[in-house]
Design an enzyme around this catalytic site. Structure first.
Site, mmCIF file in Angstrom:
data_model
loop_
_atom_site.group_PDB
_atom_site.id
_atom_site.type_symbol
_atom_site.label_atom_id
_atom_site.label_comp_id
_atom_site.label_asym_id
_atom_site.label_seq_id
_atom_site.Cartn_x
_atom_site.Cartn_y
_atom_site.Cartn_z
ATOM 1 N N ARG A 167 0.846 -1.202 0.000
ATOM 2 C CA ARG A 167 0.000 0.000 0.000
ATOM 3 C C ARG A 167 0.878 1.249 0.000
ATOM 4 O O ARG A 167 0.626 2.206 -0.704
ATOM 5 C CB ARG A 167 -0.924 -0.007 1.206
ATOM 6 N N ASP A 219 0.341 -7.272 -2.928
ATOM 7 C CA ASP A 219 -1.076 -7.024 -2.645
ATOM 8 C C ASP A 219 -1.700 -6.356 -3.864
ATOM 9 O O ASP A 219 -1.021 -6.150 -4.875
ATOM 10 C CB ASP A 219 -1.241 -6.173 -1.372
ATOM 11 N N HIS A 268 -6.270 -10.651 -3.086
ATOM 12 C CA HIS A 268 -5.302 -9.543 -2.997
ATOM 13 C C HIS A 268 -4.241 -9.669 -4.090
ATOM 14 O O HIS A 268 -3.050 -9.540 -3.842
ATOM 15 C CB HIS A 268 -4.662 -9.516 -1.606
ATOM 16 N N GLU A 309 -9.374 -12.951 2.833
ATOM 17 C CA GLU A 309 -10.273 -12.054 2.105
ATOM 18 C C GLU A 309 -10.339 -12.355 0.610
ATOM 19 O O GLU A 309 -10.258 -11.454 -0.215
ATOM 20 C CB GLU A 309 -9.830 -10.602 2.333
ATOM 21 N N PHE A 348 -1.752 -2.361 14.257
ATOM 22 C CA PHE A 348 -1.221 -1.034 14.533
ATOM 23 C C PHE A 348 -1.488 -0.055 13.392
ATOM 24 O O PHE A 348 -0.816 0.968 13.261
ATOM 25 C CB PHE A 348 0.270 -1.124 14.858
ATOM 26 N N TRP A 376 -0.278 -2.531 8.667
ATOM 27 C CA TRP A 376 -0.830 -2.303 7.321
ATOM 28 C C TRP A 376 -0.621 -0.840 6.972
ATOM 29 O O TRP A 376 -0.862 0.046 7.800
ATOM 30 C CB TRP A 376 -2.315 -2.676 7.296
HETATM 31 C C1 ACM Z 1 -5.922 -9.086 7.028
HETATM 32 O O1 ACM Z 1 -5.935 -8.136 7.804
HETATM 33 N N1 ACM Z 1 -6.665 -9.064 5.928
HETATM 34 C C2 ACM Z 1 -5.114 -10.262 7.258
#
Ligand code: ACM
Ligand code: ZN
Length: 762
Positions: free
Chosen positions: A166, A195, A268, A332, A424, A472
């Protein structure tokens, strides 16, 4: 912003220093060691101090110590293989002296230091303890207080992740991050390399991963929930070359850190599909994602070339990374494209699979088999439980602990990383000025309070290998911001990962943390320095008034507050007990460091609205989702929920209708009724299809006083209606849930969330 930080970072330790001398009985080490004894005399590391090391395997650690010392005082100490008579630091591995894996023993005497590790990892942990000791001692010459320390980890797996898809971070930043992880005795860096928004690892066999998948056209500005979406119009991307990756691995190995790479599949995967559209169910075209979320274009599971591609990619990955574990994602993965894809459906039929979940399980197992054949094992997110777990997989439990507990029951290894405590990317403060973050609220105290697998029977505890924190990077728009979000929450995690549960103590941790900020500043590491600010941790409405409980982490400071809209200073009310607000107003509170009358951190502000329903009885027909149910009382507690909706003020009904009845206790004249409803379709939050407000004197016969069908605001819709002195004891609010999110909208096919707060009656 950056300048302000440096000023505050600079101020804090000096102020602490002025008032609190180094405590000679408690060193400021994080994580707290298992056992330590003060032995009196400190050891001074001067120009003549030697590093004594006899064992070849320990030599890299001797050089690491040499580098750390030189980084701190620009002097180079010699490493010797002959035992000096005095003034030395000896390093050795001896598993008979230290029986626990990764354990170490440090004996600090006046004329020498002896560091013994169970293994090289133990020696490195001991070096990091020494480093913390000499930095927090803050002498002109390097000095280490006299202790005997015996120490070893609680969990074998202690990880921190970083998402570089990201937002990407420089190799220098990655190294600094790894060094900080080692400083706090983590042993694993989970590198999230691919991703939807960018592919960041060079794969020589597939050049379009570099020329196409590594890049996106532009990037979303601000939070995903804000519509219409705005973009910066700037091409963004890059990747780590294999040479850079090897260099990072070498750097990490010297610091006792294993790097686990993550190559995401089957979901992803949009960036990879943009480069090689034949790997998707529809054949594309696809584009690397420019905003955050879950996308339904995933690798086609019916197409053998998908597996050829991924196996070739993984073959290069295992060539680079010596780690036994390879993370293959698995989270996901929407199944919509598989449902419509002839190849995927053909695979389901041919293998007599029950559904698309079993197809995902087939996908993961086929990849596992390939990696197992190379002597590697897989880790996957907890969704890999769905449709059947791959035989040798380790499960990383993120959607709470349940997936991890189930995997342990199935006798699989588990790493706990519940988003409730260890993500976090979530807000660490509810302050208005907090930079945009992912959504939920995870303050330092909550991270520290986490008790992994507390409900698991002892017999299954060995399957819980450890814990990991997630970083993330959707909203980590700079390296400084990444550091600000990760530290010091990662220190709270480090302590829960390393220190025996019985030795953990939050107040004590905060005292040590206040000294660790000296270490972080010395290493020029960005971190969230405001963790000592005011937090409100309880709000209770009763008898028409609102009681707010405040706290600060700071051990030596007090909170001062006002309710008359003035700015609090040291002469304002001293906070000793919960503040009771009987009239509408603003509670303002500030942590003030007493001796210097110095405000610390930001000012807390809370608007309190006293109205007729404050503290009234609430009856709900349907229950909110547990995650969005802080207690029905929040509907009438005088506090309006924030648009970030992470403040435990909103009730959220998933797919269900809202029906709330407020009992005012007595029949009375009412002039206005109001309430707030959220509308954020990009967060699956939908205002109701229709809202009705009714009133009643007896709770049986209701009269409709208001109806609304359109809620035009993306965000908080404030409903305020005049009812002109109607007499009523009961107010009923009903909202019809949107139900299933329609096709074409974010989260299509899932349940809509109806969110309401503060019902205001005047
Ligand atoms: C995740 O937060 N999708 C592993
Ligand atoms: Zn397909």
């Amino acid at each position: 912003m950056r300048i302000a930080w440096i000023l505050i970072i600079g101020l804090l330790p000096v102020k602490l220093l002025a008032q609190e001398p180094v405590d000679s009985t408690q060193p400021f080490v994080v994580p707290q060691p298992v056992s330590l004894k003060n032995t009196g005399q400190p050891f001074t590391i001067d120009d003549a101090t030697l590093i004594y090391c006899l064992q070849e395997t320990v030599m890299p650690s001797a050089r690491l110590l040499q580098d750390y010392l030189q980084a701190d005082d620009s002097r180079q100490r010699k490493v010797e293989a002959k035992q000096p008579s005095t003034n030395y630091i000896s390093l050795q591995v001896d598993s008979t002296i230290v029986p626990q894996q990764e354990g170490y023993r440090l004996q600090i005497d006046k004329d020498h230091i002896e560091l013994t590790g169970h293994d090289v990892a133990g020696v490195i942990h001991g070096i990091q303890t020494l480093r913390q000791l000499w930095i927090t001692t803050l002498k002109k010459t390097l000095q280490v207080p006299g202790y005997t320390i015996a120490d070893y980890p609680r969990f074998a797996y202690r990880g921190m992740a970083l998402d570089v898809s990201r937002h990407m971070f420089s190799v220098d930043f990655i190294k600094k991050y790894i060094d900080l992880l080692s400083l706090y005795k983590f042993n694993t860096f989970h590198w999230h390399l691919t991703d939807d928004q960018g592919w960041r690892i060079e794969i020589k066999k597939y050049p379009r991963l570099q020329s196409v998948a590594a890049w996106r056209k532009q990037t979303l500005i601000g939070h995903k929930k804000e519509t219409p979406h705005r973009f910066d119009g700037k091409r963004y991307g890059g990747y780590y070359t294999q040479e850079e990756i090897k260099e990072v691995i070498r750097y990490a190995t010297a610091r006792g850190i294993t790097i686990i790479p993550e190559i995401e599949m089957p979901g992803h995967a949009l960036a990879a599909l943009a480069a090689y559209p034949e790997l998707g169910c529809t054949g594309g075209p696809y584009a690397t994602a420019t905003f955050w979320g879950i996308f339904d274009d995933v690798y086609c599971a019916g197409n053998d070339s998908t597996f050829t591609f991924l196996q070739n990619v993984l073959d290069e990955v295992v060539e680079l990374f010596p780690s036994r574990y390879i993370h293959i994602g698995g989270d996901e993965c929407l199944k919509t494209k598989w449902q419509a894809c002839p190849k995927c459906q053909q695979r389901i039929k041919a293998l007599a699979l029950k559904d698309e979940h079993e197809l995902q399980s087939y996908f993961i197992q086929r990849i596992e088999k390939h990696l197992n054949s190379k002597g590697r094992a897989i880790i996957g997110w907890d969704e890999i439980l769905e449709g059947g777990l791959a035989p040798n997989a380790t499960v990383m439990s993120w959607r709470g602990e349940e997936g991890g507990l189930e995997a342990a029951r199935q006798k699989h290894a588990v790493i706990m990383t519940p988003e409730s405590h260890l993500y976090f990317d979530y807000y660490q403060s509810l302050h208005n000025d907090e930079p945009v973050a992912a959504g939920n609220y995870t303050p330092l105290s909550k991270v520290y309070s986490y008790q992994p697998a507390a409900t698991l029977p002892d017999s299954l505890l060995p399957y819980i290998k450890g814990v990991e924190g997630q970083a993330w990077s959707e909203y980590y728009t700079s390296e400084d911001q990444a550091g600000y979000m990760i530290f010091p929450r990662a220190l709270a995690l480090a302590e829960l990962a390393w220190t025996p549960a019985a030795l953990r103590n939050y107040e004590q941790f905060i005292k040590r943390l206040n000294w660790q900020t000296v270490v972080l500043s010395r290493l020029k590491a960005p971190y969230y320095y405001l963790y000592n600010g005011v937090e409100c941790n309880n709000i209770i409405a009763k008898n028409g008034s609102v009681e707010l409980t405040l706290r600060t982490n700071h051990p030596y400071a007090t909170i001062h507050y006002t309710t008359d809209n003035s700015t609090p200073d040291w002469q304002s009310n001293w906070y000793e007990a919960p503040v009771i607000m009987k009239k509408s107003g603003v509670l303002k509170a500030q942590v003030i460091e007493g001796r210097h009358n110095q405000p610390l951190g930001r000012m807390y502000q809370q608007v309190v609205t006293i109205h007729k329903a404050v503290g009234a009885q609430v009856t709900l027909k349907n229950q909110p989702l547990p995650r969005w149910n802080p207690g029905k009382e929040v509907l009438v507690n005088g506090i309006a929920g924030h648009h970030r909706y992470n403040d435990a003020q909103w009730l959220g009904f998933s797919g269900d209708n809202l029906e709330a009845v407020i009992d005012l206790g007595t029949s009375q004249a009412i002039n206005t009724i109001g309430l707030n409803l959220l509308n954020y379709h990009w967060q699956r939050i939908w205002a109701p299809v229709v809202l009705n407000i009714e009133v009643s004197e007896d709770g049986e016969q209701y009269k409709k006083v208001y109806t609304q069908k359109n809620f035009p605001v993306n965000g908080i819709n404030k409903i305020r209606t005049s009812v002109k002195g109607v007499k009523a004891r009961y107010v009923k609010v009903t909202g019809v849930n949107k139900g299933i999110i329609p096709v074409g909208e974010y989260g299509a096919g899932g349940k809509a969330l109806l969110m309401i707060d503060e019902i205001i009656v005047n």
